[in-house]
Design a protein around this motif. Structure first.
Motif, PDB file in Angstrom:
ATOM      1  N   SER B  12      91.776 -15.220   9.557  1.00 31.65           N
ATOM      2  CA  SER B  12      91.258 -15.925  10.724  1.00 31.65           C
ATOM      3  C   SER B  12      89.770 -16.227  10.640  1.00 31.65           C
ATOM      4  O   SER B  12      88.991 -15.522  10.000  1.00 31.65           O
ATOM      5  N   ALA B  13      89.436 -17.333  11.286  1.00 30.28           N
ATOM      6  CA  ALA B  13      88.049 -17.751  11.456  1.00 30.28           C
ATOM      7  C   ALA B  13      87.935 -18.309  12.865  1.00 30.28           C
ATOM      8  O   ALA B  13      88.929 -18.722  13.459  1.00 30.28           O
ATOM      9  N   ALA B  14      86.716 -18.314  13.408  1.00 35.33           N
ATOM     10  CA  ALA B  14      86.505 -18.829  14.762  1.00 35.33           C
ATOM     11  C   ALA B  14      85.576 -20.028  14.706  1.00 35.33           C
ATOM     12  O   ALA B  14      84.468 -19.932  14.176  1.00 35.33           O
ATOM     13  N   ARG B  15      86.085 -21.172  15.228  1.00 42.36           N
ATOM     14  CA  ARG B  15      85.249 -22.375  15.294  1.00 42.36           C
ATOM     15  C   ARG B  15      84.636 -22.411  16.684  1.00 42.36           C
ATOM     16  O   ARG B  15      85.346 -22.539  17.678  1.00 42.36           O
ATOM     17  N   MET B  16      83.332 -22.275  16.745  1.00 43.76           N
ATOM     18  CA  MET B  16      82.633 -22.238  18.030  1.00 43.76           C
ATOM     19  C   MET B  16      81.985 -23.595  18.264  1.00 43.76           C
ATOM     20  O   MET B  16      81.139 -24.035  17.479  1.00 43.76           O
ATOM     21  N   ILE B  17      82.408 -24.246  19.341  1.00 44.10           N
ATOM     22  CA  ILE B  17      81.842 -25.558  19.677  1.00 44.10           C
ATOM     23  C   ILE B  17      80.759 -25.313  20.730  1.00 44.10           C
ATOM     24  O   ILE B  17      81.054 -24.862  21.838  1.00 44.10           O
ATOM     25  N   ILE B  18      79.532 -25.589  20.335  1.00 47.75           N
ATOM     26  CA  ILE B  18      78.398 -25.208  21.187  1.00 47.75           C
ATOM     27  C   ILE B  18      77.761 -26.466  21.779  1.00 47.75           C
ATOM     28  O   ILE B  18      77.281 -27.332  21.035  1.00 47.75           O
ATOM     29  N   PRO B  19      77.766 -26.605  23.107  1.00 46.93           N
ATOM     30  CA  PRO B  19      77.124 -27.769  23.718  1.00 46.93           C
ATOM     31  C   PRO B  19      75.602 -27.691  23.578  1.00 46.93           C
ATOM     32  O   PRO B  19      75.060 -26.597  23.382  1.00 46.93           O
ATOM     33  N   ALA B  20      74.942 -28.859  23.668  1.00 53.54           N
ATOM     34  CA  ALA B  20      73.482 -28.886  23.591  1.00 53.54           C
ATOM     35  C   ALA B  20      72.916 -27.984  24.677  1.00 53.54           C
ATOM     36  O   ALA B  20      73.446 -27.919  25.789  1.00 53.54           O
ATOM     37  N   GLY B  21      71.877 -27.268  24.342  1.00 52.54           N
ATOM     38  CA  GLY B  21      71.221 -26.418  25.338  1.00 52.54           C
ATOM     39  C   GLY B  21      71.727 -24.991  25.340  1.00 52.54           C
ATOM     40  O   GLY B  21      71.152 -24.129  25.988  1.00 52.54           O
ATOM     41  N   MET B  34      78.503 -24.806   9.356  1.00 51.52           N
ATOM     42  CA  MET B  34      77.998 -25.279  10.653  1.00 51.52           C
ATOM     43  C   MET B  34      77.479 -26.709  10.539  1.00 51.52           C
ATOM     44  O   MET B  34      77.255 -27.214   9.434  1.00 51.52           O
ATOM     45  N   SER B  35      77.292 -27.361  11.682  1.00 50.01           N
ATOM     46  CA  SER B  35      76.721 -28.703  11.717  1.00 50.01           C
ATOM     47  C   SER B  35      75.302 -28.645  11.149  1.00 50.01           C
ATOM     48  O   SER B  35      74.613 -27.626  11.259  1.00 50.01           O
ATOM     49  N   SER B  36      74.876 -29.791  10.581  1.00 46.16           N
ATOM     50  CA  SER B  36      73.619 -29.759   9.819  1.00 46.16           C
ATOM     51  C   SER B  36      72.387 -29.596  10.703  1.00 46.16           C
ATOM     52  O   SER B  36      71.355 -29.157  10.230  1.00 46.16           O
ATOM     53  N   ASP B  37      72.492 -29.950  11.974  1.00 49.54           N
ATOM     54  CA  ASP B  37      71.279 -29.877  12.789  1.00 49.54           C
ATOM     55  C   ASP B  37      71.217 -28.617  13.659  1.00 49.54           C
ATOM     56  O   ASP B  37      70.445 -28.541  14.602  1.00 49.54           O
ATOM     57  N   VAL B  38      72.051 -27.632  13.330  1.00 48.60           N
ATOM     58  CA  VAL B  38      71.976 -26.370  14.078  1.00 48.60           C
ATOM     59  C   VAL B  38      70.796 -25.562  13.551  1.00 48.60           C
ATOM     60  O   VAL B  38      70.622 -25.409  12.346  1.00 48.60           O
ATOM     61  N   GLN B  39      69.976 -25.091  14.473  1.00 47.45           N
ATOM     62  CA  GLN B  39      68.818 -24.282  14.097  1.00 47.45           C
ATOM     63  C   GLN B  39      69.201 -22.798  14.107  1.00 47.45           C
ATOM     64  O   GLN B  39      69.891 -22.355  15.019  1.00 47.45           O
ATOM     65  N   ILE B  40      68.748 -22.100  13.083  1.00 45.86           N
ATOM     66  CA  ILE B  40      69.011 -20.653  13.052  1.00 45.86           C
ATOM     67  C   ILE B  40      67.713 -19.905  13.269  1.00 45.86           C
ATOM     68  O   ILE B  40      66.701 -20.211  12.638  1.00 45.86           O
ATOM     69  N   GLU B  41      67.775 -18.958  14.154  1.00 46.07           N
ATOM     70  CA  GLU B  41      66.634 -18.077  14.340  1.00 46.07           C
ATOM     71  C   GLU B  41      67.141 -16.663  14.110  1.00 46.07           C
ATOM     72  O   GLU B  41      68.158 -16.268  14.672  1.00 46.07           O
ATOM     73  N   THR B  42      66.443 -15.905  13.278  1.00 45.04           N
ATOM     74  CA  THR B  42      66.881 -14.540  12.983  1.00 45.04           C
ATOM     75  C   THR B  42      65.956 -13.563  13.680  1.00 45.04           C
ATOM     76  O   THR B  42      64.740 -13.647  13.544  1.00 45.04           O
ATOM     77  N   THR B  43      66.551 -12.679  14.451  1.00 43.13           N
ATOM     78  CA  THR B  43      65.740 -11.679  15.136  1.00 43.13           C
ATOM     79  C   THR B  43      66.385 -10.312  14.937  1.00 43.13           C
ATOM     80  O   THR B  43      67.476 -10.195  14.413  1.00 43.13           O
ATOM     81  N   THR B  44      65.667  -9.321  15.396  1.00 39.70           N
ATOM     82  CA  THR B  44      66.212  -7.975  15.290  1.00 39.70           C
ATOM     83  C   THR B  44      67.061  -7.632  16.498  1.00 39.70           C
ATOM     84  O   THR B  44      67.802  -6.680  16.489  1.00 39.70           O
ATOM     85  N   GLY B  77      76.973 -28.974  18.633  1.00 38.35           N
ATOM     86  CA  GLY B  77      77.410 -28.797  17.245  1.00 38.35           C
ATOM     87  C   GLY B  77      78.417 -27.679  17.146  1.00 38.35           C
ATOM     88  O   GLY B  77      78.850 -27.120  18.159  1.00 38.35           O
ATOM     89  N   GLU B  78      78.823 -27.413  15.900  1.00 34.30           N
ATOM     90  CA  GLU B  78      79.791 -26.332  15.719  1.00 34.30           C
ATOM     91  C   GLU B  78      79.292 -25.336  14.690  1.00 34.30           C
ATOM     92  O   GLU B  78      78.551 -25.677  13.774  1.00 34.30           O
ATOM     93  N   VAL B  79      79.728 -24.097  14.876  1.00 29.13           N
ATOM     94  CA  VAL B  79      79.454 -23.047  13.901  1.00 29.13           C
ATOM     95  C   VAL B  79      80.784 -22.339  13.676  1.00 29.13           C
ATOM     96  O   VAL B  79      81.471 -21.992  14.630  1.00 29.13           O
ATOM     97  N   ILE B  80      81.174 -22.164  12.410  1.00 27.21           N
ATOM     98  CA  ILE B  80      82.397 -21.419  12.113  1.00 27.21           C
ATOM     99  C   ILE B  80      81.994 -20.047  11.591  1.00 27.21           C
ATOM    100  O   ILE B  80      81.173 -19.937  10.680  1.00 27.21           O
ATOM    101  N   VAL B  81      82.559 -19.014  12.215  1.00 27.24           N
ATOM    102  CA  VAL B  81      82.246 -17.642  11.798  1.00 27.24           C
ATOM    103  C   VAL B  81      83.528 -16.920  11.409  1.00 27.24           C
ATOM    104  O   VAL B  81      84.617 -17.267  11.865  1.00 27.24           O
ATOM    105  N   ALA B  82      83.388 -15.912  10.554  1.00 30.68           N
ATOM    106  CA  ALA B  82      84.545 -15.115  10.146  1.00 30.68           C
ATOM    107  C   ALA B  82      84.080 -13.718   9.755  1.00 30.68           C
ATOM    108  O   ALA B  82      82.885 -13.465   9.613  1.00 30.68           O
ATOM    109  N   ALA B  83      85.040 -12.832   9.601  1.00 31.60           N
ATOM    110  CA  ALA B  83      84.748 -11.447   9.227  1.00 31.60           C
ATOM    111  C   ALA B  83      84.954 -11.257   7.730  1.00 31.60           C
ATOM    112  O   ALA B  83      85.360 -12.179   7.032  1.00 31.60           O
ATOM    113  N   THR B  84      84.694 -10.066   7.232  1.00 34.30           N
ATOM    114  CA  THR B  84      84.829  -9.795   5.804  1.00 34.30           C
ATOM    115  C   THR B  84      86.257  -9.386   5.427  1.00 34.30           C
ATOM    116  O   THR B  84      86.809  -9.867   4.453  1.00 34.30           O
ATOM    117  N   LEU B  85      86.832  -8.480   6.223  1.00 37.60           N
ATOM    118  CA  LEU B  85      88.160  -7.975   5.886  1.00 37.60           C
ATOM    119  C   LEU B  85      89.249  -8.933   6.367  1.00 37.60           C
ATOM    120  O   LEU B  85      89.042  -9.691   7.319  1.00 37.60           O
TER     121      LEU B  85
END
Lengths: 219, 225
Positions: B12-21, B34-44, B77-85
């Motif tokens: 399984s994988a999850a396709r997350m459709i994220i509206p602007a904002g 993910m869509s090419s214009d999705v910005q990633i910010e990494t925080t703790t 845009g969309e982001v697809i996420v999945a787990a390892t196992l």
């Protein structure tokens, strides 16, 4: 006892509904969840000495768990196996069936878990020196890594070492090279198990040693 | 956001459709595309609130130290996420409530949700399974993964769950870490060891497979690094 195998074929698990007074016997660590008032009794796997033999020679656990419903209504317990794969149910009516180490999950109380010398060849082929023999009247659930293929054989049949899950007791196991010397060692098949006789055998479509051989060069 | 689960239950994988904002927070390493214009910010921790202490807590909890926050462009845009196992995934919609999640099962959630350690989770240190729990609070969707299939256990009288088989549970449930049998000796000899006893009313989501058990089968066969 009302049972359902769910999650087949990749992630099979067993839902067991125990009526009042009923019990199920399960391999160590097979319980994933259960009603809080089901009684758990841990016993030696067929007596102390036989339990020890099973653990050290048969690759089975020293202890098995007896789960009993002493309540007035049905209670549910969920039993699982460690490897992702399928689970089969087998009815025994006075006949017996042999399982490879690790395949046994659970059984109804009247099924006897016995250990039997499987032969030197079986030990050398890493199928275990002893085999678990289930006999009596009742139901047995056993699992595999991957899917399971059932074959009725009459005569000889060849199974890759570590893919054998279970077989009827009249069947003999012998170790041999897969082909000639060259294909055995360079063709990746190495040693195989030759099963001989007439009856049912069960094979698993994946093997942990296959996964091991895939992963070891990569870690 | 909208979530579409694909290829259940084995891969399984999850396709997350994220509206602007909107922004979605995901476990580090969970994104597969993910869509090419999705910005990633990494925080703790929560965006704008990353503290060293919180990061340390997350490290202790068995989660990776960093969270990624995904914000799509003006058209969404969309982001697809999945787990390892290998296993199933689920989406839970929190409605001003709290969900306790086994740390390894957390994949992603809407950004406004508060992801925090459940300090009660430290009780489970005793179980030797190094299972830690995250507490997810607020209103919004959370995406979870499991090893194997997921089955629901509705609790209205006491239920026992092996600690390695818990994916998540409603915070409305009371739980104690306890023994499975009548005596500790039996529970440990019988291989059932520590279990969780749930009381109250609510749901426990269980996984059909236990990563530690599979690890114990495979681990000894692997060569030492």
């Amino acid at each position: 006892m009302n049972t359902h195998i769910e999650g087949s074929p990749s992630f099979a698990y067993i839902q067991v509904d125990l009526e009042p007074g009923e019990s199920v016997i399960a391999e160590s660590n097979a319980m994933a969840s259960m009603a809080g008032d089901i009684d758990l009794d841990t016993k030696f796997n067929g007596g102390f000495m036989r339990g020890l033999l099973r653990k050290f020679l048969g690759g089975e656990s020293l202890f098995v768990n007896h789960f009993t419903n002493n309540q007035a209504e049905a209670r549910r317990i969920t039993l699982v196996q460690p490897n992702p794969g399928d689970i089969h149910e087998l009815e025994l009516n006075g006949d017996s069936f042999c399982l490879q180490p690790g395949a046994y999950i659970c059984s109804s109380p009247d099924v006897e878990l016995g250990l039997q010398w499987a032969g030197l060849r079986s030990g050398i082929s890493r199928e275990g020196f002893f085999r678990l023999k289930l006999s009596g009247h009742g139901t047995v659930w056993y699992g595999a890594y991957g899917g399971m293929i059932t074959r009725q054989i009459d005569g000889e049949y060849i199974v890759d070492t570590s893919h054998l899950v279970g077989y009827e007791p009249q069947i003999n196991l012998k170790l041999q090279l897969a082909g000639g010397l060259f294909s055995s060692f360079f063709g990746g098949e190495g040693l195989v198990t030759r099963v001989e006789g007439k009856g049912k055998i069960v094979i698993q479509t994946r093997s942990l040693s296959g996964l091991r051989d895939y992963m070891n060069p990569r870690i | 956001m909208e979530v579409e689960l694909m290829h259940q239950p084995g891969n399984s994988a999850a396709r997350m459709i994220i509206p602007a904002g909107e922004t979605v927070t995901a476990e580090a390493g969970a994104m597969i595309s993910m869509s090419s214009d999705v910005q990633i910010e990494t925080t703790t921790h929560k965006r704008g609130k990353g503290g060293v202490m919180k990061a340390l807590r997350r490290m202790l909890s068995g989660e990776s130290m960093f969270l990624n926050h995904f914000t799509p462009g003006a058209n969404g845009g969309e982001v697809i996420v999945a787990a390892t196992l290998a296993g199933d995934m689920m989406v839970y919609d929190l409605d001003d409530e709290e969900l306790v999640v086994q740390s390894g099962s957390f994949v992603a959630c809407e950004e406004q949700l508060d992801v925090d350690m459940n300090w009660q989770g430290f009780k489970s240190l005793l179980s030797g399974e190094s299972v830690f729990w995250l507490r997810i609070r607020g209103t919004g969707k959370v995406v979870l993964s499991s090893f194997g299939a997921i089955y629901q256990l509705s609790v209205d009288s006491e239920q026992i769950v092996d600690t390695g088989h818990i994916v998540a549970f409603n915070e409305t449930l009371d739980f104690t870490i306890s023994k499975a049998g009548k005596s500790w000796l039996q529970s440990i000899l019988g291989g059932e060891g520590f279990v969780c006893r749930f009381n109250g009313r609510g749901t426990v989501w269980c996984q059909s497979h236990n990563a530690s058990s599979f690890g114990r089968n495979l681990g000894p066969m692997l060569k030492p690094r």
